[in-house]
Design an enzyme around this catalytic site. Structure first.
Site, PDB file in Angstrom:
ATOM      1  N   ASP A   1      57.635  58.038  13.117  1.00  9.78           N
ATOM      2  CA  ASP A   1      57.351  56.788  13.843  1.00  9.78           C
ATOM      3  C   ASP A   1      56.459  55.928  12.946  1.00  9.78           C
ATOM      4  O   ASP A   1      56.960  55.290  12.015  1.00  9.78           O
ATOM      5  CB  ASP A   1      56.697  57.146  15.177  1.00  9.78           C
ATOM      6  CG  ASP A   1      56.704  55.997  16.158  1.00  9.78           C
ATOM      7  OD1 ASP A   1      56.805  54.842  15.720  1.00  9.78           O
ATOM      8  OD2 ASP A   1      56.604  56.219  17.376  1.00  9.78           O
TER       9      ASP A   1
ATOM     10  N   LYS B   1      62.373  56.169  13.063  1.00  8.30           N
ATOM     11  CA  LYS B   1      62.303  54.933  13.854  1.00  8.30           C
ATOM     12  C   LYS B   1      62.179  53.725  12.969  1.00  8.30           C
ATOM     13  O   LYS B   1      61.520  53.757  11.935  1.00  8.30           O
ATOM     14  CB  LYS B   1      61.102  54.991  14.801  1.00  8.30           C
ATOM     15  CG  LYS B   1      61.425  55.568  16.144  1.00  8.30           C
ATOM     16  CD  LYS B   1      60.337  55.164  17.128  1.00  8.30           C
ATOM     17  CE  LYS B   1      60.531  55.881  18.445  1.00  8.30           C
ATOM     18  NZ  LYS B   1      59.418  55.572  19.365  1.00  8.30           N
TER      19      LYS B   1
ATOM     20  N   VAL C   1      61.647  56.857  23.105  1.00  4.66           N
ATOM     21  CA  VAL C   1      62.754  57.799  23.279  1.00  4.66           C
ATOM     22  C   VAL C   1      62.231  59.158  23.750  1.00  4.66           C
ATOM     23  O   VAL C   1      61.149  59.594  23.363  1.00  4.66           O
ATOM     24  CB  VAL C   1      63.586  57.961  21.987  1.00  4.66           C
ATOM     25  CG1 VAL C   1      64.373  56.693  21.718  1.00  4.66           C
ATOM     26  CG2 VAL C   1      62.719  58.309  20.790  1.00  4.66           C
TER      27      VAL C   1
ATOM     28  N   ASP D   1      58.793  63.822  24.300  1.00  2.65           N
ATOM     29  CA  ASP D   1      58.278  63.744  25.665  1.00  2.65           C
ATOM     30  C   ASP D   1      57.753  62.368  26.026  1.00  2.65           C
ATOM     31  O   ASP D   1      57.484  61.534  25.165  1.00  2.65           O
ATOM     32  CB  ASP D   1      57.120  64.736  25.835  1.00  2.65           C
ATOM     33  CG  ASP D   1      55.838  64.251  25.133  1.00  2.65           C
ATOM     34  OD1 ASP D   1      55.914  63.896  23.950  1.00  2.65           O
ATOM     35  OD2 ASP D   1      54.781  64.206  25.787  1.00  2.65           O
TER      36      ASP D   1
HETATM   37  C1  PRP Z   1      54.956  62.922  17.842  1.00  2.00           C
HETATM   38  C2  PRP Z   1      56.049  63.509  16.961  1.00  2.00           C
HETATM   39  C3  PRP Z   1      55.475  63.428  15.573  1.00  2.00           C
HETATM   40  C4  PRP Z   1      54.565  62.219  15.661  1.00  2.00           C
HETATM   41  C5  PRP Z   1      55.221  61.076  14.990  1.00  2.00           C
HETATM   42  O1  PRP Z   1      54.062  63.921  18.152  1.00  2.00           O
HETATM   43  O2  PRP Z   1      56.357  64.834  17.326  1.00  2.00           O
HETATM   44  O3  PRP Z   1      54.735  64.582  15.254  1.00  2.00           O
HETATM   45  O4  PRP Z   1      54.346  61.922  17.039  1.00  2.00           O
HETATM   46  O5  PRP Z   1      54.452  59.911  15.117  1.00  2.00           O
HETATM   47  P1  PRP Z   1      53.853  59.149  13.866  1.00  2.00           P
HETATM   48  O6  PRP Z   1      54.938  59.022  12.839  1.00  2.00           O
HETATM   49  O7  PRP Z   1      53.462  57.814  14.473  1.00  2.00           O
HETATM   50  O8  PRP Z   1      52.656  59.897  13.359  1.00  2.00           O
HETATM   51  P2  PRP Z   1      53.004  63.810  19.348  1.00  2.00           P
HETATM   52  O9  PRP Z   1      51.650  63.482  18.771  1.00  2.00           O
HETATM   53  O10 PRP Z   1      53.528  62.895  20.416  1.00  2.00           O
HETATM   54  O11 PRP Z   1      52.926  65.306  19.881  1.00  2.00           O
HETATM   55  P3  PRP Z   1      54.114  66.281  20.378  1.00  2.00           P
HETATM   56  O12 PRP Z   1      54.873  66.718  19.148  1.00  2.00           O
HETATM   57  O13 PRP Z   1      53.379  67.420  21.033  1.00  2.00           O
HETATM   58  O14 PRP Z   1      54.992  65.514  21.346  1.00  2.00           O
END
Ligand code: PRP
Length: 182
Positions: free
Chosen positions: A106, A134, A156, A162
Site C-alpha cells: 500500500d 495498490k 479491499v 481485513d
Molecule cells: C497491512 C498489510 C501489510 C501492510 C501494507 O497490514 O498486511 O502488511 O498493511 O501497508 P503499507 O504498504 O501501507 O505499509 P496491517 O498493518 O493492516 O496488519 P494485518 O496484516 O494484521 O492486517
C-alpha cells in the site's frame, strides 16, 4: 462465511478462481527461479497468512516457512513508517535465499522497513512477492520481484485482508462498502 459478510462488500475485484490461478502462476515462477536454492519464505502476520498458505503449496521446491509480526506506529489508518517487530523470524536469515510474502503493498512503508531489516542480516538474496500492489500516490519504492495483481486504491477486504479484523476469511477480494466504515 455468513451472508452478512458478503453484504459488506460492494463489488468483487478478484474472484476465488482468479486468485487461485494467479497464485499458482506465481508459485511456478518462483519454482523456476529458486531451483536448487535454500529458500526461506517469510510472511507477515496476519494479512499475508492466507496468501502464504496458498503460495507455498504452489512452489514445488523444498522450502522453509517463517513468520513475522509487526506493528506500525501511526494514527488510524495512516502508517508512520516506523515499524516495530512484535514477532521476529525463528530462523537465521544469513546466507539464505529469503522471499517475503506480503498480501498488499500500500504505502510501502511496512515492506520498506522489513526489507531494510532483513537485508541487514546478510541473506544470500532477498526478494518480495506481493499479492496486490495498490495504485497509490507516493508509494515507497519497493522492488517487488513477483506481483499478483495491480489493485485500485480502494479499501479491499478478503483473502486475508481485513477491516477491523473481519472479512479475512472471504475466499475472494472485494471492495468494502463505504458505509461499513462510517
Ligand atoms: C497491512 C498489510 C501489510 C501492510 C501494507 O497490514 O498486511 O502488511 O498493511 O501497508 P503499507 O504498504 O501501507 O505499509 P496491517 O498493518 O493492516 O496488519 P494485518 O496484516 O494484521 O492486517
Amino acid at each position: 462465511m455468513s451472508t452478512c459478510e458478503h453484504e459488506g462488500v460492494e463489488r468483487v475485484l478478484f474472484t476465488q478462481e482468479e486468485l487461485a490461478r494467479r497464485v499458482t502462476e506465481m508459485g511456478a515462477q518462483i519454482t523456476a527461479d529458486y531451483a536448487g536454492k535454500d529458500l526461506l519464505v517469510v510472511s507477515v502476520l496476519r494479512g499475508a497468512a492466507i496468501f502464504m498458505a496458498d503460495l507455498v503449496r504452489a512452489i514445488e521446491l523444498p522450502l522453509e516457512m517463517d513468520f513475522m509480526a509487526v506493528s506500525s506506529y501511526g494514527a488510524g489508518t495512516t502508517s508512520s513508517g516506523v515499524v516495530r517487530i512484535l514477532k521476529d523470524v525463528t530462523s537465521s536469515i544469513e546466507g539464505r535465499h529469503v522471499l517475503i510474502a506480503e498480501d498488499v503493498l500500500d504505502s510501502g512503508l511496512t515492506l520498506r522497513a522489513l526489507v531494510d531489516e532483513l537485508a541487514s542480516r546478510g541473506p544470500a538474496s532477498l526478494a518480495v512477492a506481493a499479492l496486490l500492489r495498490k495504485d497509490v500516490p507516493n508509494q515507497a519504492e519497493i522492488a517487488c520481484r513477483y506481483v499478483g495483481f495491480e489493485c485500485p486504491d480502494e479499501f479491499v477486504v478478503g483473502y486475508g485482508l481485513d477491516y477491523a479484523e473481519r472479512y479475512r476469511n472471504l475466499p475472494f477480494i472485494g471492495v468494502l462498502r463505504q458505509d461499513m466504515t462510517e
